[in-house]
Scaffold this active site. Structure first.
Site, short mmCIF file in Angstrom:
data_model
loop_
_atom_site.label_atom_id
_atom_site.label_comp_id
_atom_site.label_asym_id
_atom_site.label_seq_id
_atom_site.Cartn_x
_atom_site.Cartn_y
_atom_site.Cartn_z
N GLU A 46 22.09 62.37 0.75
CA GLU A 46 20.76 61.60 0.39
C GLU A 46 19.85 62.41 -1.16
O GLU A 46 19.83 61.47 -1.58
CB GLU A 46 19.86 62.57 1.48
N GLU A 47 20.12 63.61 -1.39
CA GLU A 47 19.80 64.22 -2.04
C GLU A 47 19.69 64.01 -3.58
O GLU A 47 19.74 64.22 -4.61
CB GLU A 47 20.65 66.25 -1.97
N HIS B 12 18.85 62.90 7.12
CA HIS B 12 20.07 63.02 6.13
C HIS B 12 21.67 64.33 5.98
O HIS B 12 20.59 65.92 6.57
CB HIS B 12 20.24 63.21 4.86
CO CO Z 1 15.48 67.79 0.01
ZN ZN Z 2 15.50 65.93 2.72
#
Ligand code: CO
Ligand code: ZN
Length: 334
Positions: free
Chosen positions: A194-195, A62
């Site tokens: 992603e986070e 990511h």
């Molecule tokens: Co992270």
């Molecule tokens: Zn990560």
């Protein structure tokens, strides 16, 4: 590889703002891939290897990093904020943050009696402006900021913001560079968001429809004084994920990764992470299910302004991923 890592980690790329990171990654890999495009959500998807290969192997790393987002500017020019991704308030105390336009600020806090009263709503960013009007010339509500920390080259070890997960992006870019003529069709996804919930990987996995999904992401370590128990140490090799909160690694994938590490003499460690997840969590649930796993880069001080990795671990992760690209993926079914 260090120059590439430095360029990746120092770029601004809070979740939802991955454009600049995508540009520098694309520049790094362009000559080394057969095809490359950006999808509707902003994932960069690059392909290597034969179209008619027996199997498609998708890697995901990511591009986004955790950060802050401005929610309000008060009359005196102080910026109130919320978080994008997992940040604990006390990690922010006295930190410098930087906006996409280069504006730097420092994080201050109202008077609090106890450390546990330290909530994000009591904190503010000071960008050195005396009024709302002045501050609004530099920053608007909705603007994102990241930690403001350059990479420090400590020799074998590297320290920087955003190792999570630009170091995974660097591993994936390096894999694409080093591949000769891979047996499998390799799809490298540099994912977004992603986070905030593995969002980019979900749509990318649907499009790619891989036979095997592998996340390249960081994991924590348990090797610092009185650390939470975690059987991963900096410098002990690539971490092969067994489980985290988003994934129980497919048994065949786990076995294949462990065997490949042994066969190729790559140092590795087994990772059981009792918190957090990776893109593999989204990939393995796409379509009718995808056997998935994760090669993790051991990283100290995750989700803090200074995250530390060891170059020998980074190398081991590249080697293991390259070995996987050349492996007979029907071995997963045994
Ligand atoms: Co992270
Ligand atoms: Zn990560």
């Amino acid at each position: 590889m260090k120059d590439m890592i430095r360029a990746f980690v120092e770029e601004f790329g809070v979740a939802g703002h991955e454009g600049r990171v995508r540009t520098i990654i694309a520049d790094q890999i362009r000559e080394h891939v057969d095809d490359m495009h950006t999808d509707a959500l902003g994932n960069l998807i690059a392909t290597r290897g034969p179209e008619d290969a027996d199997a498609t192997l998708m890697f995901s790393a990511h591009m986004d990093e955790i950060g802050l987002i401005v929610t309000h500017i008060d009359d005196n020019g102080f910026l109130r904020f919320s978080n994008i991704g997992g940040i604990q308030p006390h990690r922010l105390l006295d930190e410098r943050v930087v906006f996409a336009n280069g504006q730097v600020g420092t994080v201050g806090v109202e008077r609090v009696e106890k450390l546990k009263d330290l909530k994000m709503e009591k904190m503010f960013i000071d960008i050195g402006c005396a009024s709302k009007k002045e501050a609004a010339e530099y920053v608007e509500v909705g603007d994102a900021a990241s930690f403001h920390r350059p990479l420090v080259d400590m020799g074998d070890r590297l320290l920087s913001k955003a190792m999570d997960d630009r170091i995974g992006c660097a591993v994936l870019a390096q894999v694409l560079k080093e591949l000769d003529s891979p047996k499998n069709r390799i799809v490298g996804v540099f994912s977004v968001q992603e986070e905030v919930g593995l969002r980019g990987a979900r749509t990318a996995a649907y499009q790619v429809a891989p036979d095997l999904g592998i996340a390249l992401d960081v994991t924590g370590t348990g090797d610092t004084p009185k650390a939470r128990r975690l059987d991963v140490s900096l410098g002990d090799g690539a971490a092969i994920k067994i489980m985290d909160m988003s994934l129980i690694t497919h048994p065949g994938v786990k076995r294949l990764l462990l065997e490949l590490a042994e066969e190729h003499g790559i140092s590795y460690q087994r990772e059981v992470l009792e918190f957090g997840g990776t893109d593999a969590g989204a990939i393995h649930l796409s379509r009718s299910g995808v056997p998935s796993g994760c090669i993790s880069i051991p990283t100290r001080y995750l989700h803090r302004p200074s995250e530390m990795v060891d170059c020998s671990d980074v190398r081991a992760c590249v080697d293991l991923a390259v070995a996987l690209c050349g492996a007979d993926l029907s071995r997963i079914d045994r």
